[in-house]
Motif scaffolding. Structure first.
Motif: not given
Length: 204
Positions: A25-33, A196-204
């Motif tokens: 799959g692929i992921r896209i999101g953002f982090t707070g560090s 801290l990371a939050f991401s949406f992902y799509y799994q094939f």
């Protein structure tokens, strides 16, 4: 080189034999560090988080699996100019770090819509920059190129192929150790990355 090619082909043959247990799959999101040792607290540095992953469920027990990833992640620390009650505008500080992140995670799914993850990440720093109110800071000590981090997280599926992931990552080894011949501003002790990371992902 021939040996490397042979190993890669062998892995593809093995995965093909267990195709029903192999997903990607692929992921896209953002982090707070943040980074320890800079006298600033809080996950105030926001950045991008994106990448690819592949996981393999163990045929003997499909609740357990392994997941390998290749991600791009932004880390660092920041303090923006804010006037205080006495009129002092303070000093700005922005640390930006760009890494390639390669986690190797153990996954456990007690139910089909939930997965827990834990494992190490092998990260490589390819860009870093520190700025203050006057711009790029001179005479700064370099960060270590290699970072070993630990990751813990949780994934939630809300459709067959779609989901969200929350995870926490922390350096297991210092990313920078202060040396006497460099400026010590915002660098009082050994420094470790936290994110801290939050991401949406799509799994094939």
């Amino acid at each position: 080189m021939k040996r490397i090619i042979f190993i890669i082909l062998l892995l593809f043959v093995i995965l093909a034999g267990y195709g029903q247990f192999f997903k990607g799959g692929i992921r896209i999101g953002f982090t707070g560090s943040q980074i320890s040792g800079d006298d600033l607290a809080g996950f105030h540095k926001f950045g991008a988080y994106t990448g690819l992953y592949a996981n393999f469920l163990f045929p003997q027990n499909e609740k357990w699996g392994m997941q390998g990833e290749l991600n791009f992640i932004m880390k660092g620390s920041s303090k923006f100019l804010r006037p205080s009650k006495d009129g002092d505008i303070g000093q700005q500080y922005i640390l930006t770090m760009l890494y390639t992140e390669t986690p190797v995670l153990i996954k456990y799914s007690p139910v089909h819509w939930l997965a827990l993850e834990l494992g190490p990440a092998f990260n490589f720093l390819f860009y870093s920059q520190e700025k203050d109110s006057n711009g790029k800071m001179p005479a700064r000590q370099s960060f270590r190129i290699f970072e070993l981090a630990g990751i813990g997280g949780i994934s939630l599926f809300f459709k067959e192929h779609y989901g969200v992931n929350f995870r926490y990552s922390n350096s297991l080894m210092p990313v920078r150790v202060p040396a006497a011949n460099y400026s010590s501003f915002r660098m009082k002790k050994k420094q470790f990355n936290s994110s801290l990371a939050f991401s949406f992902y799509y799994q094939f």
